[in-house]
Design an enzyme around this catalytic site. Structure first.
Site, PDB file in Angstrom:
ATOM      1  N   LEU A 102     -26.930  50.576 -14.429  1.00 29.40           N
ATOM      2  CA  LEU A 102     -27.077  49.484 -15.390  1.00 29.40           C
ATOM      3  C   LEU A 102     -26.827  48.093 -14.804  1.00 29.40           C
ATOM      4  O   LEU A 102     -26.881  47.103 -15.537  1.00 29.40           O
ATOM      5  CB  LEU A 102     -26.208  49.713 -16.636  1.00 29.40           C
ATOM      6  CG  LEU A 102     -26.387  51.088 -17.304  1.00 29.40           C
ATOM      7  CD1 LEU A 102     -25.480  51.208 -18.517  1.00 29.40           C
ATOM      8  CD2 LEU A 102     -27.842  51.345 -17.677  1.00 29.40           C
ATOM      9  N   CYS A 103     -26.534  47.992 -13.514  1.00 32.42           N
ATOM     10  CA  CYS A 103     -26.460  46.667 -12.879  1.00 32.42           C
ATOM     11  C   CYS A 103     -27.887  46.161 -12.671  1.00 32.42           C
ATOM     12  O   CYS A 103     -28.777  46.920 -12.296  1.00 32.42           O
ATOM     13  CB  CYS A 103     -25.755  46.739 -11.522  1.00 32.42           C
ATOM     14  SG  CYS A 103     -23.966  46.765 -11.630  1.00 32.42           S
ATOM     15  N   HIS A 104     -28.068  44.875 -12.902  1.00 29.59           N
ATOM     16  CA  HIS A 104     -29.382  44.267 -12.700  1.00 29.59           C
ATOM     17  C   HIS A 104     -29.653  44.063 -11.214  1.00 29.59           C
ATOM     18  O   HIS A 104     -28.748  43.674 -10.477  1.00 29.59           O
ATOM     19  CB  HIS A 104     -29.447  42.897 -13.393  1.00 29.59           C
ATOM     20  CG  HIS A 104     -29.379  42.974 -14.869  1.00 29.59           C
ATOM     21  ND1 HIS A 104     -28.179  43.064 -15.556  1.00 29.59           N
ATOM     22  CD2 HIS A 104     -30.346  42.983 -15.804  1.00 29.59           C
ATOM     23  CE1 HIS A 104     -28.419  43.123 -16.853  1.00 29.59           C
ATOM     24  NE2 HIS A 104     -29.726  43.071 -17.033  1.00 29.59           N
TER      25      HIS A 104
ATOM     26  N   MET B  41     -20.032  42.256  -9.406  1.00 25.42           N
ATOM     27  CA  MET B  41     -20.201  43.627  -8.916  1.00 25.42           C
ATOM     28  C   MET B  41     -20.693  43.636  -7.470  1.00 25.42           C
ATOM     29  O   MET B  41     -20.297  44.489  -6.677  1.00 25.42           O
ATOM     30  CB  MET B  41     -21.159  44.416  -9.821  1.00 25.42           C
ATOM     31  CG  MET B  41     -20.605  44.659 -11.216  1.00 25.42           C
ATOM     32  SD  MET B  41     -18.926  45.335 -11.272  1.00 25.42           S
ATOM     33  CE  MET B  41     -19.137  46.857 -10.386  1.00 25.42           C
ATOM     34  N   GLU B  42     -21.523  42.680  -7.130  1.00 25.01           N
ATOM     35  CA  GLU B  42     -22.010  42.589  -5.748  1.00 25.01           C
ATOM     36  C   GLU B  42     -20.878  42.221  -4.796  1.00 25.01           C
ATOM     37  O   GLU B  42     -20.773  42.782  -3.696  1.00 25.01           O
ATOM     38  CB  GLU B  42     -23.157  41.576  -5.667  1.00 25.01           C
ATOM     39  CG  GLU B  42     -24.457  42.052  -6.284  1.00 25.01           C
ATOM     40  CD  GLU B  42     -24.463  42.168  -7.809  1.00 25.01           C
ATOM     41  OE1 GLU B  42     -25.376  42.820  -8.349  1.00 25.01           O
ATOM     42  OE2 GLU B  42     -23.571  41.608  -8.480  1.00 25.01           O
TER      43      GLU B  42
ATOM     44  N   ASP C   5     -14.204  54.321   8.213  1.00 23.04           N
ATOM     45  CA  ASP C   5     -15.029  55.323   8.891  1.00 23.04           C
ATOM     46  C   ASP C   5     -15.001  55.138  10.406  1.00 23.04           C
ATOM     47  O   ASP C   5     -14.897  56.113  11.156  1.00 23.04           O
ATOM     48  CB  ASP C   5     -16.462  55.257   8.381  1.00 23.04           C
ATOM     49  CG  ASP C   5     -17.353  56.292   9.035  1.00 23.04           C
ATOM     50  OD1 ASP C   5     -16.978  57.482   9.041  1.00 23.04           O
ATOM     51  OD2 ASP C   5     -18.421  55.919   9.552  1.00 23.04           O
TER      52      ASP C   5
END
Length: 159
Positions: free
Chosen positions: A75-77, A113-114, A128
């Site tokens: 649902l993120c654009h 969010m980005e 990692d």
């Protein structure tokens, strides 16, 4: 402030419609930490890590991740980012590395969010690359530091 919902009237997942929102410059900064042994941090800083330049690889991973946020988080654009930056602040006194990201665009929705995705994947990549020599590393403190733009304007986290 308008209410936005990722759930429609039937209770189903729904992408928020931002088509009526004004485009504005949007900026978000986020941070996170990777705690590690003093030896691991020393290897990274001296450039003696057997996997090479850990920070360069992790930075590229974070930038790439920010650009893929809409593919990773439902649902993120999809956004046309104009700037993504990832910076490292080694903190030997705490045996950790602080990661800070900045994401920017001119658009109808924010870039928090980005920025969070950039920090998260940067930290995961650092983990990692170093896990063979330091499997006890810990990722912590991922949060939004600041956001600018849109109807809500400027917001900054308390320190």
């Amino acid at each position: 402030m308008s209410e936005f919902s990722h759930v429609n009237s039937n209770g189903e997942a729904n992408m928020v419609d931002v088509s009526d929102k004004q485009a504005s410059v949007r900026v978000a900064r986020a941070e996170g930490y990777v705690n590690m042994s003093a030896e691991t941090l020393a290897k990274i800083l001296a450039g003696d890590h057997h996997k090479g330049d850990v920070f360069s690889v992790a930075r590229i991973a974070g930038i790439q991740a920010a650009k893929q946020t809409s593919n990773l988080i439902p649902l993120c654009h999809p956004l046309m980012l104009s700037k993504v930056a990832v910076e490292f602040q080694p903190q030997p006194e705490h045996n950790r590395v602080r990661i800070e990201s900045l994401c920017k665009l001119t658009g109808q929705t924010g870039v928090e969010m980005e920025a969070l995705t950039a920090v998260s994947v940067t930290a995961l990549t650092l983990f990692d690359m170093c896990k063979a020599v330091d499997p006890g590393m810990e990722i912590s403190g991922i949060r939004v530091l600041e956001k600018q733009g849109g109807k809500t304007g400027h917001w900054q986290a308390d320190n």
